[in-house]
Write a protein that holds these residues in place. Structure first.
Motif, short mmCIF file in Angstrom:
data_model
loop_
_atom_site.label_atom_id
_atom_site.label_comp_id
_atom_site.label_asym_id
_atom_site.label_seq_id
_atom_site.Cartn_x
_atom_site.Cartn_y
_atom_site.Cartn_z
N ASN A 41 -30.50 40.41 -7.11
CA ASN A 41 -31.39 41.27 -7.80
C ASN A 41 -32.98 40.91 -7.66
N LEU A 42 -33.21 40.40 -6.30
CA LEU A 42 -34.51 40.03 -6.17
C LEU A 42 -35.20 41.51 -5.62
N ASN A 43 -36.62 41.25 -5.60
CA ASN A 43 -37.55 42.44 -5.40
C ASN A 43 -37.69 42.38 -3.76
N SER A 44 -37.65 43.58 -3.14
CA SER A 44 -37.75 43.65 -1.74
C SER A 44 -39.32 43.24 -1.25
N GLU A 45 -39.54 42.79 -0.20
CA GLU A 45 -40.78 42.48 0.36
C GLU A 45 -41.59 41.40 -0.59
N THR A 46 -41.09 40.40 -1.28
CA THR A 46 -41.62 39.72 -2.18
C THR A 46 -41.41 38.19 -1.62
N ALA A 47 -42.61 37.38 -1.58
CA ALA A 47 -42.36 35.79 -1.58
C ALA A 47 -41.87 35.15 -2.68
N TYR A 48 -40.66 34.43 -2.70
CA TYR A 48 -40.20 33.64 -3.74
C TYR A 48 -40.44 32.09 -3.38
N TYR A 49 -40.60 31.58 -4.54
CA TYR A 49 -40.78 30.07 -4.58
C TYR A 49 -39.62 29.64 -5.31
N PHE A 50 -39.10 28.14 -4.77
CA PHE A 50 -37.92 27.71 -5.60
C PHE A 50 -37.98 26.14 -5.12
N ASP A 51 -37.30 25.50 -6.11
CA ASP A 51 -37.14 24.02 -6.05
C ASP A 51 -35.50 24.01 -6.35
N VAL A 52 -35.01 22.43 -6.15
CA VAL A 52 -33.58 22.25 -6.40
C VAL A 52 -33.44 20.89 -6.96
N GLY A 53 -32.39 20.75 -7.88
CA GLY A 53 -32.16 19.39 -8.62
C GLY A 53 -30.77 19.23 -8.49
N SER A 54 -30.15 18.05 -8.75
CA SER A 54 -29.12 17.66 -9.05
C SER A 54 -29.02 16.21 -9.91
N PHE A 55 -27.62 16.32 -10.61
CA PHE A 55 -27.42 15.11 -11.46
C PHE A 55 -26.08 14.58 -10.87
N ASN A 56 -26.26 13.30 -10.62
CA ASN A 56 -24.99 12.56 -10.12
C ASN A 56 -24.01 12.20 -11.38
N VAL A 57 -22.91 11.48 -11.26
CA VAL A 57 -22.20 11.03 -12.12
C VAL A 57 -22.41 10.47 -13.08
N THR A 58 -23.39 9.25 -12.66
CA THR A 58 -23.96 8.46 -13.66
C THR A 58 -25.37 9.10 -14.50
N GLY A 59 -25.59 10.43 -14.22
CA GLY A 59 -26.53 10.95 -14.94
C GLY A 59 -28.05 11.13 -14.35
N ASP A 60 -27.99 10.46 -13.22
CA ASP A 60 -29.30 10.25 -12.63
C ASP A 60 -29.58 11.62 -11.99
N PHE A 61 -30.96 12.20 -12.22
CA PHE A 61 -31.34 13.41 -11.80
C PHE A 61 -32.42 13.15 -10.55
N VAL A 62 -32.41 14.04 -9.79
CA VAL A 62 -33.39 14.30 -8.75
C VAL A 62 -33.71 15.63 -8.62
N ARG A 63 -35.21 15.73 -8.36
CA ARG A 63 -35.75 17.34 -8.08
C ARG A 63 -36.30 17.27 -6.73
N ASP A 64 -35.97 18.45 -5.86
CA ASP A 64 -36.85 18.38 -4.80
C ASP A 64 -37.40 19.68 -4.84
N ASN A 65 -38.95 19.57 -4.91
CA ASN A 65 -39.85 20.78 -5.04
C ASN A 65 -40.66 20.72 -3.76
N ASN A 66 -40.18 19.97 -2.61
CA ASN A 66 -41.23 20.26 -1.39
C ASN A 66 -42.44 19.51 -1.58
N SER A 67 -42.40 18.36 -2.24
CA SER A 67 -43.70 17.41 -2.50
C SER A 67 -44.58 18.30 -3.16
N GLY A 68 -44.16 19.04 -4.19
CA GLY A 68 -45.05 19.89 -5.24
C GLY A 68 -45.49 21.31 -4.55
N GLN A 69 -45.32 21.59 -3.21
CA GLN A 69 -45.54 22.80 -2.53
C GLN A 69 -44.56 23.81 -3.11
#
Length: 166
Positions: free
Chosen positions: A84-112
């Motif tokens: 359900n994205l709009n056509s001809e549109t630039a989208y920004y995104f980042d990703v993140g994950s929690f491991n089994v011990t609860g540690d969280f890391v986010r990758d946002n391409n060094s803030g870009q």
């Protein structure tokens, strides 16, 4: 008693010094972040973690993001189908994950932020006044009126059912 307590504390400190590097060496990491299978209204965002972890992707048409999808399964390979994205549109995104011990890391391409652009779904204008000017045994010369559309990248030229130009 004091000597025994001091020995226990010393033993604890030695154990702490020896085991702490093992914990920090195993920090959760994210790699191979990508957007693929991009259409006019969808995209597939994926990444890999070095440990089993959950996943979250935040995305939007501005760097403020605004939309989120999550999964709570502990996986190594993560993927989300964004629809359900709009056509001809630039989208920004980042990703993140929690491991089994609860540690969280986010990758946002060094803030870009990572980006992708959905495809154009606008059909091209119909060619007007198509005519055959000359036919030989191995060629045909055809002509048509110039298109009035600003974007003519949708027109494709084929030879023997193989696309040769656009």
């Amino acid at each position: 008693m004091k000597k025994t307590l001091a020995q226990i504390i010393a033993l604890f400190c030695i154990e702490l010094i020896m085991l702490l590097p093992l914990y920090t060496v195993n920090a959760l990491t994210i790699s191979n972040v990508q957007a693929a299978d991009i259409t006019a209204n969808s995209a597939l965002v994926s990444w890999v973690t070095d440990q089993h972890a959950t996943g979250i992707v935040r995305y939007g048409a501005t760097p403020n993001l605004g939309s989120t999808q999550t999964h709570s399964n502990f996986l190594i390979e993560h993927s989300f189908f964004l629809a359900n994205l709009n056509s001809e549109t630039a989208y920004y995104f980042d990703v993140g994950s929690f491991n089994v011990t609860g540690d969280f890391v986010r990758d946002n391409n060094s803030g870009q932020f990572y980006t992708f652009t959905t495809l154009d779904r606008t059909p091209p204008h119909k060619v007007a006044n198509l005519r055959i000017l000359n036919i030989t045994t191995n060629s045909a010369l055809i002509a048509w009126n110039n298109a009035t559309a600003l974007d003519i990248s949708h027109y494709n030229n084929y030879r023997n059912n193989v696309k040769v130009a656009n």
